[in-house]
Scaffold this motif. Structure first.
Motif, PDB file in Angstrom:
ATOM      1  N   LYS A 198       0.831  -1.201   0.000  1.00  0.00           N
ATOM      2  CA  LYS A 198       0.000   0.000   0.000  1.00  0.00           C
ATOM      3  C   LYS A 198       0.861   1.243   0.000  1.00  0.00           C
ATOM      4  O   LYS A 198       2.079   1.187   0.214  1.00  0.00           O
ATOM      5  CB  LYS A 198      -0.940  -0.013   1.210  1.00  0.00           C
TER       6      LYS A 198
ATOM      7  N   THR B  25       5.335   3.169   5.769  1.00  0.00           N
ATOM      8  CA  THR B  25       4.346   2.168   6.168  1.00  0.00           C
ATOM      9  C   THR B  25       5.015   0.954   6.795  1.00  0.00           C
ATOM     10  O   THR B  25       4.552   0.441   7.830  1.00  0.00           O
ATOM     11  CB  THR B  25       3.503   1.729   4.950  1.00  0.00           C
TER      12      THR B  25
ATOM     13  N   GLY C  74       0.422   1.911  -3.778  1.00  0.00           N
ATOM     14  CA  GLY C  74      -1.027   1.941  -3.919  1.00  0.00           C
ATOM     15  C   GLY C  74      -1.491   2.211  -5.333  1.00  0.00           C
ATOM     16  O   GLY C  74      -2.683   2.025  -5.645  1.00  0.00           O
TER      17      GLY C  74
ATOM     18  N   THR D 135       0.002   9.718   3.125  1.00  0.00           N
ATOM     19  CA  THR D 135      -0.261   8.588   4.020  1.00  0.00           C
ATOM     20  C   THR D 135      -0.086   8.995   5.476  1.00  0.00           C
ATOM     21  O   THR D 135      -0.887   8.603   6.342  1.00  0.00           O
ATOM     22  CB  THR D 135       0.679   7.414   3.682  1.00  0.00           C
TER      23      THR D 135
END
Length: 468
Positions: free
Chosen positions: A67, A73, A248, A338
């Motif tokens: 993602k 992340t 993503g 994000t």
């Protein structure tokens, strides 16, 4: 997010983000630190092994967490929000934006070869602060590429594919013509020094390389010189992880992200190695070490192509830096978007604009990069970039091992090749690099520690505000 990027686009993003201005510049400083063709090639090979090992290791995490946000992340999922925020903080304050500013300035400086008027007197000067036409051009390029990418992913993708393909073809041309057209090869002389090391001491005796006085550790004198030289090669070999920021928006990210990283880093590191072969073939070691304005690529191009070499190289670097800036602009904004969704960045950065891209995040990133270019302080900030980036690479690569221990039964669509050897190789080389820099080049390290530490109270403030 719309899956608009194919494997080819992802690979172009990896390669385009890596190839900027570094390969055309840093070999001069590397030669001043080592003074031997053998060691110049060895350091590039060490950096290549290190870079590809990291890309292979990242592949496992990219498949587990396919993602947007990439490295941010991974760190957040494995180690928690604070470590993830500190990475994102470093990325916004200097790693991504400082690199954008520096590469944009390199674009401006090489443009000035073709348009000498850009080298005229500063537009404004007060003490040590000044604004030049080169800075204005750099800011203009940042704003232009930010605008283009804010108009939709397709625009940025096309630019990236075209400019990355162009500079790969141009580098191949330099390598091929460098072999064919150089009449008097300097290779034998540059290799005649063997594994002996030489160093520039910056004295008034002129441009000379003398036997090194790097301190000895365990009887090995060269370690400090290798670490100092690697600052340049590492800086030239980073940003490949930008493709993970775009996970993503990549088709089948569980497979294509790792393929793009491994293929892209491998091809670029081979190209870098061959470009340095050309330097050693066309120039003697003093010609590399003391090239005018630290530009061995220009000096080699003059030997290869004659008087038109400067123009050819200026055009190549302009193409290379333009494509590199586009890749950095395109990818970086996805991380800050994000972070905003996680409540760790400006809330408005979480939104997509009418073109389905993070417009506000793009403009925040672009504005800060412009301020760094205008301030003239990007160079000081970049001195510590290699150290900070390697630290976060090490944290992320260690995350592969940590997840194998903590969650051995979790589905892994891709498993790190030769695990645990591959991540351990990176951790060993990265640890040696960081420790040696702390010992021999502390000015490259302590500012980075301070920058990250400043992020701790910022994180506490953000979370306190959220809890209230």
């Amino acid at each position: 997010m719309n899956k608009k990027l194919k494997l080819w686009d992802a690979t172009m993003l990896v390669m385009g983000s890596m190839i900027g201005s570094g390969i055309f510049i840093v070999s001069s400083d590397m030669m001043r630190n080592l003074g031997s063709g053998y060691w110049l090639i060895a350091v590039w090979m060490i950096t290549g092994i290190m870079t590809i090992a990291a890309a292979i290791s990242y592949g496992e995490l990219s498949a587990m967490f396919p993602k947007a946000g990439g490295q941010y992340t991974y760190i957040t999922e494995i180690f928690g929000k604070m470590p993830g925020f500190l990475y994102g903080w470093g990325l916004f304050t200097v790693i991504q934006t400082g690199t954008i500013a520096a590469v944009a300035m390199a674009f401006g400086k090489f443009t000035a070869y073709l348009v000498p008027a850009l080298n005229s007197q500063p537009i404004f000067q007060s003490g040590g602060f000044k604004i030049t036409w080169i800075q204005i051009l750099a800011i203009g390029i940042i704003l232009l590429l930010t605008y283009i990418n804010s108009r939709g992913l397709k625009n940025g993708k096309i630019l990236q594919d075209v400019f990355t393909s162009s500079k790969i073809i141009a580098l191949l041309g330099i390598i091929i013509f460098g072999v064919i057209l150089v009449k008097n090869s300097q290779w034998a002389e540059n290799m005649s020094f063997g594994w002996n090391a030489f160093q520039d001491f910056g004295t008034d005796t002129g441009n000379t390389l003398e036997p090194t006085t790097w301190k000895s550790i365990g009887g090995i004198t060269l370690l400090g010189g290798i670490a100092a030289a690697m600052v340049g090669s590492v800086f030239s070999s980073v940003a490949w992880e930008n493709v993970t920021f775009m996970s993503g928006e990549i088709e089948n990210p569980k497979k294509n992200v790792v393929k793009a990283m491994v293929l892209g880093t491998s091809v670029v590191m081979v190209l870098y190695l061959f470009v340095n072969f050309v330097y050693l073939h066309a120039l003697d070691r003093n010609g590399i070490a003391f090239a005018d304005n630290n530009r061995p690529a220009v000096a080699a191009s003059e030997v290869i192509f004659g008087s038109t070499g400067t123009v050819i190289m200026a055009l190549l670097v302009m193409v290379s830096t333009f494509g590199c800036i586009n890749g950095l602009v395109l990818a970086g904004a996805r991380v800050f978007q994000t972070m905003a969704k996680d409540g760790l960045f400006f809330k408005s950065a979480a939104e997509n604009n009418q073109n389905e891209v993070p417009g506000k995040s793009l403009w925040m990133q672009g504005s800060w990069a412009c301020l760094l270019a205008l301030s003239g302080q990007y160079g000081d900030l970049l001195d510590m970039i290699s150290f900070i980036i390697v630290l976060f690479y090490m944290v992320t690569v260690f995350g592969v091992i940590w997840m194998r221990i903590k969650q051995p039964n979790t589905d892994r669509p891709y498993k790190t090749w030769l695990y645990p050897i591959t991540p351990i190789i990176y951790l060993l080389i990265g640890s040696a690099f960081c420790v040696l820099l702390i010992i021999f080049k502390p000015q490259y390290t302590w500012p980075g520690f301070i920058l990250i530490l400043i992020g701790v109270p910022v994180y506490w403030f953000i979370n306190r505000r959220k809890s209230n």
